[in-house]
Scaffold this active site. Sequence first.
Site, mmCIF file in Angstrom:
data_model
loop_
_atom_site.group_PDB
_atom_site.id
_atom_site.type_symbol
_atom_site.label_atom_id
_atom_site.label_comp_id
_atom_site.label_asym_id
_atom_site.label_seq_id
_atom_site.Cartn_x
_atom_site.Cartn_y
_atom_site.Cartn_z
ATOM 1 N N ALA A 66 0.875 -1.168 0.000
ATOM 2 C CA ALA A 66 0.000 0.000 0.000
ATOM 3 C C ALA A 66 0.916 1.223 0.000
ATOM 4 O O ALA A 66 2.072 1.150 0.421
ATOM 5 C CB ALA A 66 -0.886 -0.028 1.233
ATOM 6 N N GLY A 111 0.586 -4.841 0.980
ATOM 7 C CA GLY A 111 -0.596 -4.956 0.120
ATOM 8 C C GLY A 111 -0.328 -5.713 -1.166
ATOM 9 O O GLY A 111 -1.256 -6.280 -1.762
ATOM 10 N N GLU A 114 -0.614 -9.264 -0.258
ATOM 11 C CA GLU A 114 -2.043 -9.482 0.025
ATOM 12 C C GLU A 114 -2.840 -9.612 -1.277
ATOM 13 O O GLU A 114 -3.762 -10.425 -1.378
ATOM 14 C CB GLU A 114 -2.580 -8.345 0.897
ATOM 15 N N GLU A 134 4.634 -4.858 7.498
ATOM 16 C CA GLU A 134 3.884 -3.755 8.119
ATOM 17 C C GLU A 134 4.337 -3.412 9.532
ATOM 18 O O GLU A 134 4.309 -2.251 9.933
ATOM 19 C CB GLU A 134 2.381 -4.056 8.118
HETATM 20 N N1 DAK Z 1 4.597 3.125 -0.883
HETATM 21 C C1 DAK Z 1 4.977 4.269 -1.512
HETATM 22 N N2 DAK Z 1 6.099 4.393 -2.234
HETATM 23 C C2 DAK Z 1 6.890 3.322 -2.323
HETATM 24 C C3 DAK Z 1 6.565 2.099 -1.711
HETATM 25 C C4 DAK Z 1 5.335 2.016 -0.967
HETATM 26 N N3 DAK Z 1 4.927 0.895 -0.376
HETATM 27 N N4 DAK Z 1 7.558 1.219 -1.986
HETATM 28 C C5 DAK Z 1 8.448 1.879 -2.743
HETATM 29 N N5 DAK Z 1 8.056 3.149 -2.948
HETATM 30 C C6 DAK Z 1 8.733 4.177 -3.704
HETATM 31 C C7 DAK Z 1 9.946 4.700 -2.963
HETATM 32 O O1 DAK Z 1 9.556 5.676 -2.021
HETATM 33 C C8 DAK Z 1 10.753 5.290 -4.090
HETATM 34 O O2 DAK Z 1 10.209 6.535 -4.462
HETATM 35 P P1 DAK Z 1 11.166 7.789 -4.833
HETATM 36 O O3 DAK Z 1 11.998 8.018 -3.624
HETATM 37 O O4 DAK Z 1 11.977 7.325 -6.022
HETATM 38 O O5 DAK Z 1 10.207 8.885 -5.139
HETATM 39 C C9 DAK Z 1 10.488 4.329 -5.243
HETATM 40 O O6 DAK Z 1 9.269 3.637 -4.889
HETATM 41 C C10 DAK Z 1 11.585 3.295 -5.401
HETATM 42 O O7 DAK Z 1 11.772 2.658 -4.151
HETATM 43 P P2 DAK Z 1 13.216 2.549 -3.471
HETATM 44 O O8 DAK Z 1 14.105 3.647 -3.909
HETATM 45 O O9 DAK Z 1 13.012 2.377 -2.011
HETATM 46 O O10 DAK Z 1 13.748 1.193 -4.135
HETATM 47 P P3 DAK Z 1 14.773 0.153 -3.521
HETATM 48 O O11 DAK Z 1 15.086 -0.793 -4.609
HETATM 49 O O12 DAK Z 1 15.900 0.848 -2.816
HETATM 50 O O13 DAK Z 1 13.944 -0.623 -2.376
HETATM 51 C C11 DAK Z 1 11.999 -1.784 -1.497
HETATM 52 C C12 DAK Z 1 12.856 -1.429 -2.750
HETATM 53 C C13 DAK Z 1 10.754 -2.497 -1.968
HETATM 54 C C14 DAK Z 1 12.821 -2.704 -0.574
HETATM 55 C C15 DAK Z 1 11.664 -0.473 -0.741
HETATM 56 O O14 DAK Z 1 11.085 0.456 -1.663
HETATM 57 C C16 DAK Z 1 10.675 -0.680 0.368
HETATM 58 O O15 DAK Z 1 11.026 -1.167 1.466
HETATM 59 N N6 DAK Z 1 9.422 -0.279 0.144
HETATM 60 C C17 DAK Z 1 8.360 -0.331 1.125
HETATM 61 C C18 DAK Z 1 7.904 -1.764 1.272
HETATM 62 C C19 DAK Z 1 6.859 -1.873 2.343
HETATM 63 O O16 DAK Z 1 7.081 -1.560 3.516
HETATM 64 N N7 DAK Z 1 5.701 -2.318 1.918
HETATM 65 C C20 DAK Z 1 4.584 -2.481 2.799
HETATM 66 C C21 DAK Z 1 3.817 -1.224 2.774
HETATM 67 S S1 DAK Z 1 2.673 -1.201 4.079
HETATM 68 C C22 DAK Z 1 -3.980 -0.773 6.429
HETATM 69 C C23 DAK Z 1 -4.134 -0.872 5.066
HETATM 70 C C24 DAK Z 1 -3.159 -1.409 4.324
HETATM 71 C C25 DAK Z 1 -2.001 -1.838 4.911
HETATM 72 C C26 DAK Z 1 -1.845 -1.759 6.272
HETATM 73 C C27 DAK Z 1 -2.836 -1.239 7.058
HETATM 74 N N8 DAK Z 1 -4.993 -0.160 7.238
HETATM 75 C C28 DAK Z 1 -5.657 0.918 6.565
HETATM 76 C C29 DAK Z 1 -5.114 -0.421 8.602
HETATM 77 C C30 DAK Z 1 -0.952 -2.288 4.090
HETATM 78 C C31 DAK Z 1 0.253 -1.839 4.386
HETATM 79 C C32 DAK Z 1 1.333 -1.967 3.475
HETATM 80 O O17 DAK Z 1 1.268 -2.510 2.417
#
Ligand code: DAK
Length: 260
Positions: A66, A111, A114, A134
């Site tokens: 997400a 997400g 998911e 998360e």
């Molecule tokens: N959201 C927004 N932007 C994201 C993103 C994300 N999940 N993942 C990557 N990006 C963006 C980065 O910010 C970056 O943007 P710029 O800085 O270039 O503008 C671009 O994509 C490239 O990412 P990186 O530069 O970080 O690329 P790397 O190869 O260095 O790293 C990575 C790749 C996948 C390891 C890293 O980007 C990363 O850790 N991303 C986040 C992964 C993550 O934590 N995903 C889970 C998200 S939380 C809920 C509803 C839904 C959810 C929970 C609760 N409720 C409403 C209660 C769900 C939650 C999630 O999914």
Amino acid sequence: MTSEFIKLEFDGPVALITIDRPKALNALNAQVLSELDHAIGQVAAHADARALVITGGGEKAFVAGADIAEMAQYTTAQALAFASRGHQVFARLESLSIPTIAAVNGFALGGGLELALACDLLYVSEKAKLGLPEVSLAVIPGFGGTQRLTRAVGKARARELIFTGDPVDANKAKEIGLALEVLAPEALLPRCKEVAHKIATRGPVAVAQAKRVIEAGADLPLKDANELERQAFALLFGTDDQKEGMKAFLEKRKAAFKNA
Ligand code: DAK
């Protein structure tokens, strides 16, 4: 509705949805979710669609989660609405009568995993990394991950993945029963399409009934689940396709199914 981030294509009976927001690693914001919902609706309305493949655009990601930038300032009420929206879209995907296949071509985090878990079949590229990180953001999965991952791999593995937030690589994903096959990056989509086209040759009503019975039966006691199977099996003998399928076998020819 014009779609900025979702591409929907049809190759005969096989639909392909590409989540195409590579600059943010295909992260799911409200717009992407709405466009995905719309595309799923189009697939549902397409009478000739027999299977759906979902993949991520660009080289790196299936869906990296997400959208954290969008969620960061959410109030509790906004978080509830966002989680509800995600659940609604994924439930709609899950309720499609045709089989769905996740072609996980890279990061499938939060997400993104998911979404893949809401598909019927999950294939991964060697480059894939799958996880529910998360808790690293001090939240929990919000689009069904705690429940669908647990059903997919069992409580112990799900707890490990969710409590640590650590992703698994492609081989580990296969080892724990999350992924069916690990493929070279260039072989992933062709393999998923091949499976989809094979499914498309089978009796469509039977495939839909098999999907329904597997899904509905999974949450029922075995006795009740077996009853669902018994009823569906019998109902299929009232279809033209059953007559055609068995006649074609006996006449040693390929069946021509009509989805009826
Ligand atoms: N959201 C927004 N932007 C994201 C993103 C994300 N999940 N993942 C990557 N990006 C963006 C980065 O910010 C970056 O943007 P710029 O800085 O270039 O503008 C671009 O994509 C490239 O990412 P990186 O530069 O970080 O690329 P790397 O190869 O260095 O790293 C990575 C790749 C996948 C390891 C890293 O980007 C990363 O850790 N991303 C986040 C992964 C993550 O934590 N995903 C889970 C998200 S939380 C809920 C509803 C839904 C959810 C929970 C609760 N409720 C409403 C209660 C769900 C939650 C999630 O999914």
